[in-house]
Design a protein around this motif. Structure first.
Motif, mmCIF file in Angstrom:
data_model
loop_
_atom_site.group_PDB
_atom_site.id
_atom_site.type_symbol
_atom_site.label_atom_id
_atom_site.label_comp_id
_atom_site.label_asym_id
_atom_site.label_seq_id
_atom_site.Cartn_x
_atom_site.Cartn_y
_atom_site.Cartn_z
ATOM 1 N N PRO A 114 0.809 -1.262 0.031
ATOM 2 C CA PRO A 114 0.165 -0.118 -0.068
ATOM 3 C C PRO A 114 0.850 1.220 0.089
ATOM 4 N N GLY A 115 0.394 2.061 -0.890
ATOM 5 C CA GLY A 115 1.193 3.428 -0.945
ATOM 6 C C GLY A 115 2.467 3.360 -1.825
ATOM 7 N N VAL A 116 2.816 2.408 -2.096
ATOM 8 C CA VAL A 116 3.903 2.099 -3.002
ATOM 9 C C VAL A 116 3.657 1.853 -4.483
ATOM 10 N N GLU A 117 3.910 2.616 -5.510
ATOM 11 C CA GLU A 117 3.274 2.512 -6.806
ATOM 12 C C GLU A 117 3.738 1.501 -7.525
ATOM 13 N N ASP A 118 5.143 1.117 -7.460
ATOM 14 C CA ASP A 118 5.893 0.067 -8.245
ATOM 15 C C ASP A 118 5.746 -1.336 -7.708
ATOM 16 N N PRO A 119 5.676 -2.447 -8.119
ATOM 17 C CA PRO A 119 5.840 -3.864 -7.270
ATOM 18 C C PRO A 119 7.052 -4.007 -6.609
ATOM 19 N N LEU A 120 7.092 -4.731 -5.496
ATOM 20 C CA LEU A 120 8.317 -4.848 -4.921
ATOM 21 C C LEU A 120 8.930 -5.941 -5.436
ATOM 22 N N VAL A 121 8.268 -6.992 -5.871
ATOM 23 C CA VAL A 121 8.801 -8.171 -6.803
ATOM 24 C C VAL A 121 7.790 -8.444 -8.047
ATOM 25 N N LEU A 122 8.253 -8.669 -9.139
ATOM 26 C CA LEU A 122 7.579 -8.896 -10.412
ATOM 27 C C LEU A 122 8.265 -10.025 -11.119
ATOM 28 N N LEU A 123 7.572 -11.358 -11.055
ATOM 29 C CA LEU A 123 8.345 -12.484 -11.869
ATOM 30 C C LEU A 123 7.160 -13.006 -12.941
ATOM 31 N N ARG A 124 7.684 -12.914 -13.712
ATOM 32 C CA ARG A 124 6.827 -13.330 -15.103
ATOM 33 C C ARG A 124 7.185 -14.668 -15.595
ATOM 34 N N GLY A 125 6.140 -15.401 -16.320
ATOM 35 C CA GLY A 125 6.374 -16.623 -17.026
ATOM 36 C C GLY A 125 6.334 -17.567 -15.898
ATOM 37 N N VAL A 126 5.303 -17.556 -15.000
ATOM 38 C CA VAL A 126 5.329 -18.616 -13.778
ATOM 39 C C VAL A 126 4.289 -19.675 -14.290
ATOM 40 N N ALA A 127 4.667 -20.801 -14.788
ATOM 41 C CA ALA A 127 3.761 -21.910 -15.240
ATOM 42 C C ALA A 127 3.626 -23.000 -14.192
#
Length: 278
Positions: A216-229
Protein backbone atom coordinates in the motif's frame (compact mmCIF):
# COMPACT_ATOMS: atom_id res chain seq x y z
CA UNK A 1 -0.68 -32.88 -42.35
CA UNK A 2 -0.81 -31.14 -45.75
CA UNK A 3 0.56 -27.65 -46.28
CA UNK A 4 -0.10 -25.75 -49.51
CA UNK A 5 3.05 -24.52 -51.30
CA UNK A 6 3.80 -20.78 -51.18
CA UNK A 7 5.88 -18.60 -53.44
CA UNK A 8 9.28 -18.00 -51.88
CA UNK A 9 9.26 -14.20 -52.17
CA UNK A 10 5.76 -13.79 -50.79
CA UNK A 11 6.46 -16.24 -47.97
CA UNK A 12 9.65 -14.45 -46.93
CA UNK A 13 7.93 -11.07 -46.85
CA UNK A 14 4.99 -12.43 -44.86
CA UNK A 15 7.20 -14.17 -42.31
CA UNK A 16 9.38 -11.08 -41.88
CA UNK A 17 6.30 -8.96 -41.24
CA UNK A 18 4.95 -11.53 -38.79
CA UNK A 19 8.20 -11.67 -36.82
CA UNK A 20 8.43 -7.88 -36.68
CA UNK A 21 4.96 -7.79 -35.15
CA UNK A 22 5.63 -10.67 -32.74
CA UNK A 23 8.84 -9.14 -31.47
CA UNK A 24 6.88 -6.32 -29.85
CA UNK A 25 3.82 -8.18 -28.56
CA UNK A 26 4.96 -11.75 -27.91
CA UNK A 27 7.70 -13.08 -25.62
CA UNK A 28 10.77 -14.16 -27.56
CA UNK A 29 13.15 -16.91 -26.48
CA UNK A 30 16.82 -16.67 -27.47
CA UNK A 31 19.72 -19.10 -27.32
CA UNK A 32 22.96 -18.54 -29.16
CA UNK A 33 22.02 -16.86 -32.46
CA UNK A 34 18.44 -18.19 -32.60
CA UNK A 35 15.31 -16.21 -31.73
CA UNK A 36 11.99 -18.04 -31.34
CA UNK A 37 8.54 -16.45 -31.02
CA UNK A 38 6.17 -17.12 -29.42
CA UNK A 39 7.65 -18.97 -26.46
CA UNK A 40 4.40 -20.81 -25.69
CA UNK A 41 1.75 -22.16 -28.06
CA UNK A 42 -1.83 -23.14 -27.20
CA UNK A 43 -3.90 -25.06 -29.75
CA UNK A 44 -7.55 -26.09 -29.60
CA UNK A 45 -7.45 -28.60 -32.46
CA UNK A 46 -9.43 -26.45 -34.91
CA UNK A 47 -6.72 -24.17 -36.30
CA UNK A 48 -2.99 -24.39 -36.78
CA UNK A 49 -0.44 -21.69 -36.09
CA UNK A 50 3.17 -20.74 -36.75
CA UNK A 51 6.34 -20.39 -34.73
CA UNK A 52 8.81 -17.87 -36.17
CA UNK A 53 12.54 -18.57 -36.10
CA UNK A 54 15.15 -15.91 -36.80
CA UNK A 55 18.92 -16.17 -37.14
CA UNK A 56 20.53 -13.10 -35.57
CA UNK A 57 24.06 -14.37 -36.14
CA UNK A 58 26.47 -13.58 -38.94
CA UNK A 59 26.57 -17.05 -40.51
CA UNK A 60 24.09 -19.45 -42.01
CA UNK A 61 22.81 -21.93 -39.43
CA UNK A 62 20.92 -25.23 -39.61
CA UNK A 63 18.43 -26.36 -36.97
CA UNK A 64 16.73 -29.68 -36.34
CA UNK A 65 13.15 -29.45 -35.08
CA UNK A 66 11.63 -32.17 -32.91
CA UNK A 67 9.18 -32.99 -30.13
CA UNK A 68 10.09 -33.92 -26.55
CA UNK A 69 8.24 -34.88 -23.39
CA UNK A 70 8.94 -33.11 -20.12
CA UNK A 71 7.30 -33.16 -16.69
CA UNK A 72 7.29 -30.37 -14.16
CA UNK A 73 8.44 -30.82 -10.56
CA UNK A 74 7.13 -28.74 -7.65
CA UNK A 75 10.22 -26.52 -7.77
CA UNK A 76 9.42 -25.61 -11.40
CA UNK A 77 12.12 -27.76 -13.01
CA UNK A 78 11.21 -29.62 -16.18
CA UNK A 79 12.66 -33.12 -16.39
CA UNK A 80 12.85 -35.08 -19.67
CA UNK A 81 10.66 -38.15 -20.14
CA UNK A 82 11.61 -40.96 -22.50
CA UNK A 83 8.87 -42.20 -24.84
CA UNK A 84 9.14 -45.64 -23.25
CA UNK A 85 8.20 -44.08 -19.88
CA UNK A 86 5.40 -41.88 -21.23
CA UNK A 87 1.90 -42.18 -19.81
CA UNK A 88 -1.22 -42.38 -22.00
CA UNK A 89 -1.78 -38.62 -22.06
CA UNK A 90 1.83 -37.95 -23.06
CA UNK A 91 1.67 -40.57 -25.83
CA UNK A 92 -1.54 -39.02 -27.12
CA UNK A 93 0.11 -35.59 -27.15
CA UNK A 94 3.02 -36.84 -29.24
CA UNK A 95 0.66 -38.53 -31.68
CA UNK A 96 -1.57 -35.52 -32.38
CA UNK A 97 0.99 -32.80 -33.19
CA UNK A 98 1.82 -32.21 -36.87
CA UNK A 99 4.55 -29.80 -37.92
CA UNK A 100 6.78 -28.88 -40.85
CA UNK A 101 9.55 -28.49 -41.73
CA UNK A 102 11.60 -30.86 -39.55
CA UNK A 103 14.89 -29.22 -40.51
CA UNK A 104 15.51 -25.61 -41.38
CA UNK A 105 18.44 -23.63 -42.83
CA UNK A 106 18.46 -19.98 -41.79
CA UNK A 107 20.67 -17.39 -43.52
CA UNK A 108 21.72 -14.43 -41.32
CA UNK A 109 18.85 -12.09 -40.57
CA UNK A 110 16.36 -14.34 -42.33
CA UNK A 111 13.23 -15.41 -40.38
CA UNK A 112 11.22 -18.48 -41.31
CA UNK A 113 8.01 -20.05 -40.04
CA UNK A 114 7.47 -23.54 -38.67
CA UNK A 115 3.82 -24.50 -39.21
CA UNK A 116 2.11 -26.71 -36.67
CA UNK A 117 -1.35 -28.02 -35.87
CA UNK A 118 -3.04 -30.59 -33.63
CA UNK A 119 -5.27 -33.44 -34.78
CA UNK A 120 -6.96 -34.88 -31.66
CA UNK A 121 -8.75 -38.18 -32.11
CA UNK A 122 -12.54 -38.23 -31.93
CA UNK A 123 -12.50 -40.44 -28.82
CA UNK A 124 -9.84 -38.39 -27.01
CA UNK A 125 -10.86 -37.60 -23.40
CA UNK A 126 -11.23 -33.93 -22.47
CA UNK A 127 -8.07 -32.50 -21.00
CA UNK A 128 -4.85 -30.64 -21.59
CA UNK A 129 -2.11 -32.34 -23.60
CA UNK A 130 1.46 -31.04 -23.87
CA UNK A 131 4.68 -31.65 -25.73
CA UNK A 132 7.79 -29.48 -25.97
CA UNK A 133 9.11 -28.45 -29.37
CA UNK A 134 12.89 -28.24 -29.60
CA UNK A 135 15.04 -26.31 -32.04
CA UNK A 136 18.61 -27.69 -31.97
CA UNK A 137 21.54 -26.23 -33.86
CA UNK A 138 23.37 -28.70 -36.10
CA UNK A 139 27.13 -27.95 -35.95
CA UNK A 140 28.89 -27.42 -39.25
CA UNK A 141 31.54 -30.00 -40.23
CA UNK A 142 35.03 -28.73 -39.46
CA UNK A 143 37.91 -29.25 -41.86
CA UNK A 144 40.77 -31.43 -40.69
CA UNK A 145 44.02 -29.48 -40.60
CA UNK A 146 47.25 -30.76 -42.08
CA UNK A 147 48.70 -31.04 -38.57
CA UNK A 148 45.79 -33.25 -37.49
CA UNK A 149 46.11 -35.45 -40.58
CA UNK A 150 49.81 -36.02 -39.93
CA UNK A 151 49.40 -36.66 -36.21
CA UNK A 152 49.12 -40.20 -34.84
CA UNK A 153 47.30 -38.95 -31.72
CA UNK A 154 43.54 -39.03 -31.26
CA UNK A 155 42.07 -35.54 -30.91
CA UNK A 156 38.63 -34.90 -29.46
CA UNK A 157 36.94 -31.53 -29.70
CA UNK A 158 33.72 -30.87 -27.78
CA UNK A 159 31.29 -28.62 -29.65
CA UNK A 160 28.32 -27.24 -27.68
CA UNK A 161 24.90 -27.67 -29.31
CA UNK A 162 22.61 -24.73 -28.67
CA UNK A 163 18.85 -24.96 -28.71
CA UNK A 164 15.53 -23.56 -27.60
CA UNK A 165 12.55 -25.52 -26.27
CA UNK A 166 8.97 -24.21 -26.04
CA UNK A 167 5.75 -25.88 -24.78
CA UNK A 168 3.02 -26.81 -27.26
CA UNK A 169 -0.29 -27.17 -25.40
CA UNK A 170 -3.49 -28.68 -26.77
CA UNK A 171 -6.69 -28.02 -24.83
CA UNK A 172 -9.37 -30.49 -25.86
CA UNK A 173 -12.96 -30.20 -24.72
CA UNK A 174 -13.83 -28.48 -21.45
CA UNK A 175 -10.82 -27.73 -19.29
CA UNK A 176 -10.38 -25.28 -16.45
CA UNK A 177 -8.09 -24.49 -13.53
CA UNK A 178 -8.20 -22.55 -10.28
CA UNK A 179 -5.24 -21.12 -8.39
CA UNK A 180 -4.54 -19.98 -4.84
CA UNK A 181 -1.56 -18.43 -3.08
CA UNK A 182 -0.40 -19.99 0.19
CA UNK A 183 1.22 -18.10 3.05
CA UNK A 184 4.52 -16.59 1.79
CA UNK A 185 7.57 -16.14 3.96
CA UNK A 186 10.98 -14.49 3.97
CA UNK A 187 13.88 -16.91 4.42
CA UNK A 188 17.47 -15.96 5.16
CA UNK A 189 19.91 -18.21 3.29
CA UNK A 190 23.67 -18.25 2.89
CA UNK A 191 23.47 -16.40 -0.42
CA UNK A 192 21.06 -13.81 0.98
CA UNK A 193 17.34 -13.29 1.64
CA UNK A 194 14.72 -15.16 -0.38
CA UNK A 195 10.98 -14.92 -0.75
CA UNK A 196 9.22 -18.29 -0.79
CA UNK A 197 5.69 -18.49 -2.19
CA UNK A 198 3.59 -21.57 -2.89
CA UNK A 199 1.03 -21.29 -5.69
CA UNK A 200 -1.59 -24.02 -5.62
CA UNK A 201 -3.48 -25.26 -8.71
CA UNK A 202 -6.55 -27.43 -9.11
CA UNK A 203 -8.40 -28.56 -12.22
CA UNK A 204 -7.32 -30.17 -15.48
CA UNK A 205 -5.59 -27.20 -17.11
CA UNK A 206 -2.29 -25.44 -16.56
CA UNK A 207 -1.93 -21.84 -15.41
CA UNK A 208 0.62 -19.35 -16.69
CA UNK A 209 1.20 -15.82 -15.53
CA UNK A 210 3.15 -13.39 -13.41
CA UNK A 211 3.55 -13.09 -9.66
CA UNK A 212 3.28 -9.54 -8.35
CA UNK A 213 3.96 -8.34 -4.81
CA UNK A 214 2.74 -4.82 -3.98
CA UNK A 215 2.60 -2.65 -0.88
CA UNK A 216 0.00 0.00 0.00
CA UNK A 217 1.26 3.45 -0.94
CA UNK A 218 4.05 2.12 -3.19
CA UNK A 219 3.36 2.53 -6.92
CA UNK A 220 5.76 -0.05 -8.38
CA UNK A 221 5.67 -3.76 -7.44
CA UNK A 222 8.26 -4.83 -4.89
CA UNK A 223 8.61 -8.11 -6.79
CA UNK A 224 7.52 -8.98 -10.33
CA UNK A 225 8.20 -12.48 -11.64
CA UNK A 226 6.93 -13.25 -15.13
CA UNK A 227 6.34 -16.58 -16.87
CA UNK A 228 5.29 -18.68 -13.87
CA UNK A 229 3.73 -21.88 -15.24
CA UNK A 230 2.03 -24.62 -13.22
CA UNK A 231 1.35 -27.70 -15.32
CA UNK A 232 -1.44 -30.23 -14.61
CA UNK A 233 0.94 -32.93 -13.36
CA UNK A 234 1.55 -30.95 -10.15
CA UNK A 235 -0.90 -29.49 -7.66
CA UNK A 236 1.37 -26.73 -6.46
CA UNK A 237 4.59 -24.98 -7.35
CA UNK A 238 7.04 -23.59 -4.82
CA UNK A 239 8.51 -20.34 -6.11
CA UNK A 240 11.76 -19.03 -4.61
CA UNK A 241 12.87 -15.49 -5.45
CA UNK A 242 16.26 -14.10 -4.48
CA UNK A 243 15.93 -10.61 -2.99
CA UNK A 244 18.30 -7.73 -2.48
CA UNK A 245 18.64 -6.52 1.12
CA UNK A 246 16.62 -3.45 0.13
CA UNK A 247 13.81 -5.60 -1.27
CA UNK A 248 13.78 -7.77 1.83
CA UNK A 249 13.50 -4.72 4.08
CA UNK A 250 10.61 -3.36 2.00
CA UNK A 251 8.75 -6.68 2.27
CA UNK A 252 7.95 -6.10 5.95
CA UNK A 253 4.37 -5.06 6.77
CA UNK A 254 1.12 -5.28 4.82
CA UNK A 255 1.49 -6.84 1.37
CA UNK A 256 -0.70 -7.99 -1.51
CA UNK A 257 0.32 -11.01 -3.58
CA UNK A 258 -1.27 -11.49 -6.99
CA UNK A 259 -0.92 -14.25 -9.57
CA UNK A 260 -2.21 -12.90 -12.89
CA UNK A 261 -2.38 -13.97 -16.51
CA UNK A 262 0.43 -12.55 -18.59
CA UNK A 263 -0.31 -9.00 -19.87
CA UNK A 264 -0.51 -10.22 -23.49
CA UNK A 265 -3.22 -12.70 -22.36
CA UNK A 266 -5.29 -9.96 -20.72
CA UNK A 267 -3.73 -9.85 -17.24
CA UNK A 268 -6.74 -11.43 -15.54
CA UNK A 269 -6.49 -12.18 -11.83
CA UNK A 270 -5.90 -15.88 -11.10
CA UNK A 271 -5.29 -15.68 -7.35
CA UNK A 272 -4.68 -13.06 -4.67
CA UNK A 273 -3.63 -12.96 -1.03
CA UNK A 274 -3.39 -10.03 1.37
CA UNK A 275 -1.14 -10.74 4.32
CA UNK A 276 1.45 -9.27 6.63
CA UNK A 277 5.10 -10.22 7.00
CA UNK A 278 6.82 -9.11 10.23
Amino acid sequence: MHFKPMRAIARGAAVLAAFSSLSFTTPVSAQGDLLVAPTRVILDGRRGTEVILSNIGGEEATYRIGLELRRMLENGRLVPVEETDANEKEKAALGMIRYAPRRIVLPPGQPQAVRLAARPGTDLPDGEYRVHMSFRAIPKPREVTAEQRNSDQVSIQLIPIYGVTIPIIVRHGRVEAQAAIAQPELVEREQGPELEVTIQRTGDSSTYGELRVTKPGVEDPLVLLRGVAIYPEIGQRKVRITLTPEQAAAMKGELRFEYRDMPEAGGGLLAALETRID
